[in-house]
Design an enzyme around this catalytic site. Sequence first.
Site, short mmCIF file in Angstrom:
data_model
loop_
_atom_site.label_atom_id
_atom_site.label_comp_id
_atom_site.label_asym_id
_atom_site.label_seq_id
_atom_site.Cartn_x
_atom_site.Cartn_y
_atom_site.Cartn_z
N CYS A 212 45.15 39.21 46.12
CA CYS A 212 46.03 38.73 44.87
C CYS A 212 46.30 37.14 45.12
O CYS A 212 47.10 36.78 46.47
CB CYS A 212 47.21 39.73 44.64
SG CYS A 212 48.15 38.98 43.76
N ASN B 29 43.23 45.79 47.82
CA ASN B 29 43.52 44.35 47.37
C ASN B 29 43.99 43.61 48.49
O ASN B 29 44.98 43.35 48.69
CB ASN B 29 44.25 44.71 46.17
CG ASN B 29 44.62 43.39 45.36
OD1 ASN B 29 43.90 42.32 45.89
ND2 ASN B 29 45.66 43.40 44.58
N GLY C 84 34.57 40.00 36.81
CA GLY C 84 34.86 38.51 36.49
C GLY C 84 34.36 38.06 35.06
O GLY C 84 33.04 37.81 35.02
N GLY C 85 35.00 38.05 33.99
CA GLY C 85 34.70 37.66 32.94
C GLY C 85 33.79 38.07 32.15
O GLY C 85 33.43 37.93 31.05
N THR D 125 40.93 37.05 40.85
CA THR D 125 40.96 35.62 39.79
C THR D 125 40.93 34.25 40.67
O THR D 125 41.29 34.41 41.92
CB THR D 125 42.36 35.58 39.25
OG1 THR D 125 43.27 35.87 40.20
CG2 THR D 125 42.44 36.85 38.31
#
Lengths: 304, 245
Positions: free
Chosen positions: A132, A129, A245-246, A195
């Site tokens: 973030c 990751n 994503g979504g 995000t």
Amino acid sequence: MVKDLSVTLSGVKLDNPIIPASGTFGFGYEFADFYDINCLGSISLKGTTKDERYGNKLPRIAECERGLINSIGLQNPGIDKVISEELPKIRKVFKKPLIANISGFSIEEYVHNCEKIDKEEQIEIIELNISCPNVNHGGMAFGTSPEAAKEVTEAVKKVTTKPLYVKLTPNVTNIAEIAKACEQGGADGIVLINTLLGMRINLKTRKPVIANKMGGFSGPAIFPVALRMVYQVYEAVNIPIIGVGGIEKAEDVIEMMLAGATAVEIGAANLVNPYACKEIIEELPKVMEKYKIEKLTDIIGKAH
Amino acid sequence: MYKNDIYEILENRILAKDVYKMILKGETKYIKAPGQFINLKINGCYLRRPISISDYDENTITIIYKIFGKGTEIMSKMNIGEKIDILTGLGNGFDTSLSGQTPLLIAGGVGVPPMYRLCKELLKDGKKPIVVLGFNSKEDAFYEDEFKNLGAEVYVSTADGSYGTKGFVTDVIRNLKDYTYYYACGPMPMLKAVYDIVQTDGELSFEERMGCGFGACMGCSIQTTEGTKRVCKEGPVFRKEEIIW
């Protein structure tokens, strides 16, 4: 005819491409209270740092149209406790491959965490990751420069035996360039997107809703952005992509795979509907039938 | 174990200024303790709305909510017969086993609703709960009679003095003696004041902005003397000694 939902990520075979996204599914076992989570393809576990972190001040959540902003700030028990306490709990209720989401604030920390998690048998993929948006000096800082992304990927790749997937932030000018740098650094796959940096202001107090002022925006509102970036990255790299994503329904999964994703992660939808992943998996064969798809792997990247 | 289900609105009527009582028909077997909450999916809102359970029986749940924003505004306009997707049985709830014979039930504003079921259960257990309700003004007050009808001793305070004791719940509590324990639910300044002046052991119910309501997102985590806890999962009720202000 029985539909084939299976996909393979760098040799790791998943029964289906549905993976709850890191940070929206805890360490998995919370959801075992709702349903048998063994229907999932895999689970991407909560982002883990070297030391325990409480995370950011409250409020950490702001609602948006078709989504939410979160500013958790990588709350987690630290790598040692994740291995000694959390993994045994998830192991009891989930018998399939797991994805560890590894976070950090320096290359040394990423390396340290990956070395440790690499020894865990059930962890079959490491998700690095570098995206973030909710912590300073780390996280996203590595994901916004191609050089830094390549450097951390190379360093971690040296100490891991598992497939290494790098999770990218959309908060960059050229996502394809960053993905290519990760591929050059030895990444086995790319996960995108994390995000979008966003904010909300309370009209009554005239102050930001989130204590940390800004946070990561996710939910169905960001799906077109995520889809576009998966499409761009698919053209730039030759390694598998996990699209995130979504996504909130089976049709979104098909669309994401057509753009170039081999598997998908489901994030915000889990928070609103704890059964979201299960329902998507149940819907997929019907939607495949509707669009005349026999094998999901047949459609990967077919929009190009 | 939780479950989401579809509930039908049987009643949705105004109780006090901006305060509504809603009765929902549906599954209640996942509710285990007073002080637990439900999480409602409201059409037009992305996130669910967590609301404490005021009372329940075999097939209905009663909630009391105040209009604070868009979600509760939409709820207040919903009609009898409309359906809502709800997650039930969330949170830990109050521990009635610790109450002693005469526990104080202290509530401010929309902290009042969960105390109703708690009061009922304590009375059923043969305890003698003393209920202290605080509101801003007379027009905000509700449920005094309902608690009295259960058979509890009830005191009311209003900040502006328009009804009951003028001042805060703590102004009432100062004059009370011989209570054995306390349960508190209400706005943060009230909880802090109660924590500071009430000397017995007790437990306090907190409110926080939540993402999911069932422990997945860590959006509502607080620091306690026993480490990080989630208001939605290990809470919303915390024992006095766990709290760090």
